[in-house]
Design a protein around this motif. Structure first.
Motif, PDB file in Angstrom:
ATOM      1  N   UNK A   1       0.854  -1.187   0.000  1.00 20.41           N
ATOM      2  CA  UNK A   1       0.000   0.000   0.000  1.00 20.41           C
ATOM      3  C   UNK A   1       0.892   1.241   0.000  1.00 20.41           C
ATOM      4  N   UNK A   2       0.432   2.346  -0.616  1.00 23.48           N
ATOM      5  CA  UNK A   2       1.292   3.533  -0.730  1.00 23.48           C
ATOM      6  C   UNK A   2       1.645   4.133   0.635  1.00 23.48           C
ATOM      7  N   UNK A   3       2.850   4.649   0.746  1.00 19.83           N
ATOM      8  CA  UNK A   3       3.309   5.257   1.994  1.00 19.83           C
ATOM      9  C   UNK A   3       2.563   6.539   2.316  1.00 19.83           C
ATOM     10  N   UNK A   4       1.908   7.139   1.342  1.00 20.00           N
ATOM     11  CA  UNK A   4       1.220   8.415   1.546  1.00 20.00           C
ATOM     12  C   UNK A   4      -0.032   8.269   2.406  1.00 20.00           C
TER      13      UNK A   4
ATOM     14  N   UNK B   1       7.338  11.594  -5.658  1.00 18.52           N
ATOM     15  CA  UNK B   1       6.021  11.164  -6.132  1.00 18.52           C
ATOM     16  C   UNK B   1       5.972   9.658  -6.351  1.00 18.52           C
ATOM     17  N   UNK B   2       6.954   9.105  -7.023  1.00 20.70           N
ATOM     18  CA  UNK B   2       6.963   7.669  -7.301  1.00 20.70           C
ATOM     19  C   UNK B   2       7.063   6.855  -6.008  1.00 20.70           C
ATOM     20  N   UNK B   3       7.996   7.248  -5.124  1.00 21.56           N
ATOM     21  CA  UNK B   3       8.307   6.395  -3.979  1.00 21.56           C
ATOM     22  C   UNK B   3       7.237   6.464  -2.886  1.00 21.56           C
ATOM     23  N   UNK B   4       6.683   7.644  -2.663  1.00 21.09           N
ATOM     24  CA  UNK B   4       5.739   7.832  -1.561  1.00 21.09           C
ATOM     25  C   UNK B   4       4.293   7.692  -2.008  1.00 21.09           C
TER      26      UNK B   4
END
Length: 619
Positions: free
Chosen positions: A424-427, A501-504
């Motif tokens: 799941x995304x870190x954001x 943007x890509x990583x988080x």
């Protein structure tokens, strides 16, 4: 002409006021509390005076308080969340039975539920209307708290100390009587994004910096460990050799604690605690408050390692700000608070205990001094803390077999987890992850690897500069990810928005490989392929037959510049690789007879999820 000058003046005033409105600010609080504990029945009475300074540009017509303990009961939002998640729930909140996974909160006896009963709250002596929304108390103000003004709240309440389920409560599994964390009505943070009124579902916290003046009256046989300064050590047990106890008619003594410029005040109490202390050269005074036994024997052995931990952290990430730090046995694992942590004390190894201590201690940097909103951005707290933990552990407990960097295991775990389909995304907000393991990887592992990847992109020397500048500019404030990225871009000279943007914000992954190698006399042409969904600059190296390493860097076009040096020595810069281009070929002036091996990322920092095709041995 006069009208032109007047119009210009209005424009300048408008710009000035706009700049003032958008300028950074932070709220501040001063708590004075008198607490009377009934240890036999696990309850307490509380009186509180709170001076709240509104440094924002806004006038406030409501304020919010957190009442965290109200979640520890059957039917609460935490209980509902655990039941809905089932096998994906946090294992500390759920229990496996013959009928499947059930919430531990559902079976809390009524007399062991968490309750914070607000008797009344007043503002400048006037009683206020309030409503309780489980773990949030909304307080309506008859008159606004003006910008740049201070208001004084008074309050009385009583509380039932809950069964120890998550972090706080009575009778933890190691026999500690009371873990008193997030235990008082705590004013919420207000900033540019408004009130931080997150329901407590079990994970993270956020608060304004505050001063604390706390008087705790409790049975004289108890010893308290806390994050703060004990002002009357001679009047209570544990902190001096021959204390002069003066119990009152109810056989209680009063512990007087103070602390300045902290996010919270946490404490624990037990009749079997012992207190050790030692002072670190160029560091804080450290307290160990725990139950001495064979099961906690590693605490004594950990002292020199804790000393080195604080010294390394001071040098690498900025100086610890407060006069002391306490490791207190309590809670359900490990959880950081102002000037202290609550940790389980029983450990199977010295290394295991130190790893826990180092992680929780590192939160003093990444959550306490650099006080990010961990409810919104847990990766910025847990991830950076995990990075510091592994950095220090690698120095104090070096692996038996040498590794290229301290983060190899985290990279391997991350690569394996991406293949489960559960990422799941870190954001996402901390409490809103659907899967407990996915939350851990998004916040702890990807947050840690955020810094590893950043070091790979901008160079380790630049990363060190970024971390110290981040501390210098934002210690004792509430930075955001934008503040950190602003510093990273300034130090490196690179555009790094794409990386963030890509990583988080996504779960896209990195996957590069060597597609083809063509030897031609005294030269070799190498073709690389991007099989992944996240672009990166590429470090490529060759090992010559005479054991020399030649390093190349293929910049990514989106950075618009590139690192000039890194940990492995000189770099030869090749033409950039556009992020839209799948393959990339380049020629090096070495023939097959000169090359022993070649590969992408000899340092093994790149978070490539399939690194098997990154290396080639030349035979």
């Amino acid at each position: 002409m006069k009208n032109v000058k007047f119009s210009l003046l209005l424009v300048l005033c408008s710009l000035f006021l706009s700049a003032q409105k958008d300028a950074y600010y932070q709220q501040y609080a001063k708590y004075k509390m008198d607490i009377d504990v009934d240890a036999t029945n696990f309850t307490y009475q509380g009186k509180q005076t709170l001076q709240y300074t509104n440094n924002s540009p806004d006038d406030l017509d409501v304020v919010y308080f957190h009442l965290y303990w109200n979640t520890f009961k059957a039917g609460s939002m935490m209980d509902q969340r655990v039941q809905n998640q089932g096998v994906n729930a946090d294992g500390r909140l759920a229990a496996k039975t013959a009928n499947g996974v059930v919430s531990r909160l559902a079976s809390i006896p009524q007399n062991e539920e968490g309750r914070q009963n607000i008797h009344w709250i007043k503002l400048n002596g006037k009683e206020l209307k309030f409503e309780i929304q489980e773990t949030i108390m909304k307080v309506y103000l008859p008159e606004k708290i003006k910008s740049k003004s201070t208001a004084t709240f008074t309050m009385e309440w009583d509380a039932n100390i809950p069964m120890q389920i998550r972090r706080a409560g009575r009778n933890n599994r190691e026999g500690v009587d009371m873990t008193m964390t997030q235990w008082y009505p705590k004013i919420a943070e207000y900033d540019y994004d408004g009130w931080a009124t997150f329901d407590y579902i079990g994970r993270e916290f956020h608060a304004p910096f505050a001063d604390f003046d706390i008087n705790i009256k409790i049975d004289k046989n108890y010893i308290i460990g806390a994050g703060g300064t004990l002002e009357n050590p001679n009047d209570v047990a544990g902190y001096t050799k021959n204390p002069t106890l003066k119990p009152d008619a109810n056989n209680k003594v009063t512990w007087k604690w103070t602390a300045k410029n902290m996010l919270d005040f946490a404490w624990a109490a037990d009749r079997d605690y012992s207190v050790d202390s030692f002072t670190i050269l160029d560091g804080p005074k450290v307290y160990f408050v725990y139950q001495k036994s064979e099961k906690t024997k590693y605490w004594e052995e950990s002292k020199p390692y804790v000393t080195k931990f604080f010294q390394i952290m001071n040098n690498k990430f900025g100086r610890y700000k407060w006069p002391s730090y306490s490791f207190v046995q309590g809670g359900d694992g490990g959880m950081e608070y102002g000037m202290c942590t609550m940790i389980l004390g029983e450990s199977k190894s010295l290394e295991g205990l130190c790893g826990l201590m180092f992680h929780e201690g590192a939160h003093s940097w990444f959550q306490q001094m650099l006080a990010t909103n961990e409810s919104e951005k847990p990766w910025l707290d847990e991830g950076f803390t995990s990075y510091a933990e592994n950095f220090v552990m690698n120095q104090l407990f070096p692996p038996k077999s040498p590794q290229p960097n301290p983060f190899v295991e985290s990279l391997a775990r991350y690569a394996d987890f991406t293949k489960t389909g559960k990422e799941e995304p870190a954001v996402w907000f901390a409490d809103h992850h659907d899967n407990g393991t996915a939350y851990s990887f998004a916040s702890y592992v990807k947050g840690e690897l955020f810094l590893v990847q950043l070091g790979y992109i901008i160079g380790e020397d630049n990363l060190s500069k970024v971390m110290l500048r981040y501390y210098d500019e934002w210690a004792m404030k509430h930075p955001t990810e934008r503040d950190f990225m602003h510093i990273a871009q300034q130090v490196s000279g690179m555009d790094l928005k794409w990386f963030y943007n890509y990583w988080i914000n996504t779960t896209k992954t990195i996957d590069y490989g060597i597609k083809n190698v063509k030897y031609d006399g005294n030269s070799t042409t190498i073709t690389l392929v991007n099989k992944g969904t996240m672009p990166m600059p590429i470090d490529f190296s060759i090992l010559t037959k005479d054991k020399k390493v030649i390093n190349y860097n293929i910049p990514l076009n989106m950075t618009h510049t590139w690192k000039k040096a890194d940990i492995y020595g000189p770099i030869q810069i090749l033409a950039y690789w556009p992020w839209t281009q799948q393959e990339y070929s380049f020629t090096i002036p070495y023939g097959k007879e000169q090359i022993s091996a070649m590969g992408i990322d000899f340092s093994q920092r790149l978070a490539d999820v399939n690194p098997e095709d990154n290396y080639l041995e030349v035979k």
